[in-house]
Design an enzyme around this catalytic site. Structure first.
Site, mmCIF file in Angstrom:
data_model
loop_
_atom_site.group_PDB
_atom_site.id
_atom_site.type_symbol
_atom_site.label_atom_id
_atom_site.label_comp_id
_atom_site.label_asym_id
_atom_site.label_seq_id
_atom_site.Cartn_x
_atom_site.Cartn_y
_atom_site.Cartn_z
ATOM 1 N N ARG A 118 12.060 17.824 44.366
ATOM 2 C CA ARG A 118 12.638 18.424 45.457
ATOM 3 C C ARG A 118 11.682 19.339 46.139
ATOM 4 N NH1 ARG A 118 17.474 19.491 47.621
ATOM 5 N NH2 ARG A 118 18.350 18.251 45.816
ATOM 6 N N MET B 190 20.509 37.197 43.627
ATOM 7 C CA MET B 190 19.489 37.127 42.820
ATOM 8 C C MET B 190 18.273 38.333 43.114
ATOM 9 S SD MET B 190 18.993 33.388 41.142
ATOM 10 C CE MET B 190 18.827 32.555 42.961
ATOM 11 N N ARG C 30 8.290 24.430 38.762
ATOM 12 C CA ARG C 30 7.970 24.687 40.257
ATOM 13 C C ARG C 30 6.626 24.823 40.712
ATOM 14 N NH1 ARG C 30 12.721 27.025 39.297
ATOM 15 N NH2 ARG C 30 14.254 27.306 41.173
ATOM 16 N N ASP D 110 18.653 65.775 50.862
ATOM 17 C CA ASP D 110 18.329 65.279 49.530
ATOM 18 C C ASP D 110 17.549 66.134 48.450
ATOM 19 O OD1 ASP D 110 17.801 62.683 47.714
ATOM 20 O OD2 ASP D 110 15.596 63.076 48.177
#
Length: 606
Positions: A116, A245, A315, A574
């Site tokens: 691919r 992800m 990969r 903060d």
């Protein structure tokens, strides 16, 4: 060779290696001698043995190779590329066409059957059609499919040639059916171009499969899941929902990930008859089918329900590194081995060591290395600070037509300007869509703007900032607040940094070359909170932030001044939240003065 013997030989080749190898044999041995025919058979037989180098220590056979052709992309999807961009490899670090084909040849001879092509965006790679054609020549060695994953921006005209040259499988990335949301997610226009590519793909006879990849992010595009499901009703397409992800720089947050099981529940309520479909061997997606629909659905649950035990993927990055796991930062350079003159045998040894080092499974979703691993854009395929994504409102829409099917929303004008008053919104185009103001015709002049605002704080916080009054420095909350550093100094620095990043924070602001930023923070007491009636006599302690910004440019710096004040006051909040988080109030953020520009100077009355 006798006719009977030839028929027996062809039949044997077909049974053992399939019709592809038979065609290869037939085309190349019609006029050959018996010895040459036997040599061909022996050659094919030797090449089809699966190399131990591609089998890891957990007995997983890796017959699928993903090759990244480039690190470049014509989109800027937030989950793939950090907002600040990525540092690209020098051009001479990228694998050449010949190096790609040599490695592909080696992998195929070692047992890979599926390749691919990815990126970046693979269609950006010059000579892509030639790469596909040369990969197609590896079929006699055992290669069965050539796929490509693309965003489709520059595909629709070129796709027929790619298919002619051997492309068999296409994955198209499209995360939203809303053109406006598309620009927010990709930071680029081009929704129409992707639709054209999808239409061409669906009408292409040479493609064995067309899949649509959808990365689902909670509060952003999860409301469109059922819209994507409708695509499968009359189109032979597999829509695959991918869990968000974590990668370097994409601000991954578990709260933004929608588990595949939750998506399946949503779809099941709408389509109770949905059933499990057979999965392809080693497929990452769990497949489902709705009776009567031409297409299918898939769920890639890399985070909530990983498929590591059946992983068969390797990969190859654009700069020639082999990665054995998408979420593993470890890499081995095959490019360097090639360029130092390594033989195929030596390359296979290097590959084997990398594969044998592959872990049984990747880390849990909250433990994945997003510091040393590459951003997704530099890996190919499909964080430190957490942030929330607000749901985007659905816009009134009419539908696009895709192959005669009502499908995609087109934005109607949401805003209007009164023709009687002559007022109009400069950041809204004639079609009602957001746009940047064109300042190319404006003169470059010196411009300045001053903005101010206040944060109201309780006396205890005021005493801590000014180190006055009766402050108990042994108190743990006081110690926690002090451990962050000097409140005023940190807030001042944050305001200056925020000012310089205004165009990154506010989408339609022009990036400007700022000449100077001056920020002051001043503690005040006895200030009346403007939101309270004066007769209540409500006096408060506060810190006032004032920012003045100067530039030589074609547009004003009011937004930069307002951003500086806002960031400065938020930083004070903060820094002090440990001692005053429930009591502080921010307000009165205004432009008090500006100079330069067509509209002239301005000073707000006290």
């Amino acid at each position: 060779m006798s006719h009977q013997r030839l028929n027996w030989l062809c039949s044997a080749i077909s049974r053992k290696y399939g019709p592809t190898c038979l065609r290869y044999y037939s085309q190349n041995t019609r006029t050959s001698s018996r010895a040459n025919a036997q040599s061909k058979i022996a050659h094919i037989d030797a090449q089809r043995q699966f190399s131990p180098a591609l089998t890891d220590s957990f007995h997983r056979r890796h017959d699928y190779l993903r090759i990244s052709l480039t690190e470049r992309c014509n989109l800027r999807c937030f989950y793939c590329m950090p907002s600040e961009g990525v540092e690209l490899s020098p051009a001479d670090h990228i694998l050449t066409d010949d190096e790609i084909i040599r490695l592909a040849n080696l992998f195929v001879r070692s047992g890979v059957t599926k390749i691919r092509l990815t990126g970046g965006e693979p269609t950006i790679r010059k000579g892509l059609d030639g790469i596909i054609r040369r990969l197609n020549e590896l079929r006699p060695l055992g290669l069965q499919s050539i796929g490509m994953t693309t965003n489709g921006m520059a595909l629709h005209r070129r796709l027929p040639l790619y298919i002619k040259n051997g492309l068999t499988h296409l994955n198209l990335s499209l995360d939203t059916l809303d053109p406006f949301k598309f620009e927010l997610m990709t930071r680029r226009p081009g929704h129409d171009a992707v639709l054209r590519s999808l239409s061409v793909a669906l009408h292409s006879q040479g493609l064995q499969s067309v899949k649509l990849n959808v990365v689902v992010v909670k509060g952003l595009n999860d409301s469109e899941v059922l819209d994507f499901v409708k695509l499968t009703a009359d189109k032979n397409i597999s829509v695959r929902f991918i869990e968000f992800m974590p990668f370097t720089g994409n601000k991954w947050d578990k709260a933004k990930m929608v588990p595949s099981s939750q998506l399946l529940d949503i779809i099941s309520r709408e389509y109770p008859s949905i059933t499990r479909a057979p999965d392809e061997l080693n497929d990452t997606a769990r497949s489902w089918k709705i009776p009567g629909h031409a297409g299918s659905l898939g769920f890639i649950s890399s985070m909530s329900d990983h498929f590591c035990s059946s992983c068969n993927r390797l990969r190859l990055t654009a700069d020639g590194q082999i990665k054995v796991c998408l979420f593993d930062a470890k890499e081995v350079s095959l490019r360097d081995e090639i360029r130092r003159g390594a033989s195929d045998g030596e390359l296979l040894d290097v590959i084997g060591r990398a594969v044998h080092g592959k872990q049984e499974k990747h880390a849990g979703m909250e433990d994945i290395d997003v510091i040393t691993n590459r951003p997704m854009i530099l890996i190919g395929g499909i964080q430190p600070r957490k942030s929330r994504v607000r749901p985007l409102p659905r816009l009134p829409a009419r539908s696009y037509l895709l192959d005669g099917t009502l499908l995609l929303p087109r934005i109607h004008r949401r805003w209007s300007s009164s023709s009687q008053s002559g007022l109009h919104l400069t950041h809204i185009g004639p079609d009602g869509r957001p746009c940047m103001v064109d300042v190319s015709s404006k003169d470059t002049t010196k411009r300045s703007a001053t903005a101010s605002g206040r944060i109201y704080i309780p006396k205890s916080a005021y005493d801590l900032v000014t180190e006055s009054g009766n402050v108990d420095f042994t108190d743990k909350t006081i110690q926690k607040a002090r451990s962050k550093g000097d409140v005023m100094t940190v807030a001042q620095l944050a305001a200056i940094m925020g000012c310089k990043r205004t165009s990154d924070l506010i989408p339609l602001c022009h990036p400007l070359q700022i000449s100077n930023v001056s920020v002051t923070l001043t503690p005040e007491r006895g200030v009346c909170l403007v939101s309270h009636p004066v007769d209540e006599g409500t006096l408060e302690y506060s810190i006032k932030c004032t920012a003045t910004v100067v530039c030589e440019g074609k547009t004003g710096v009011e937004m930069e001044a307002l951003t500086a004040v806002s960031v400065g006051l938020l930083t004070v909040w903060d820094m002090l939240k440990a001692v005053a988080g429930k009591e502080m109030k921010i307000g009165e953020i205004i432009v008090v003065h500006k100079t330069g520009g067509k509209s002239g100077d301005f000073t707000r009355s006290p």
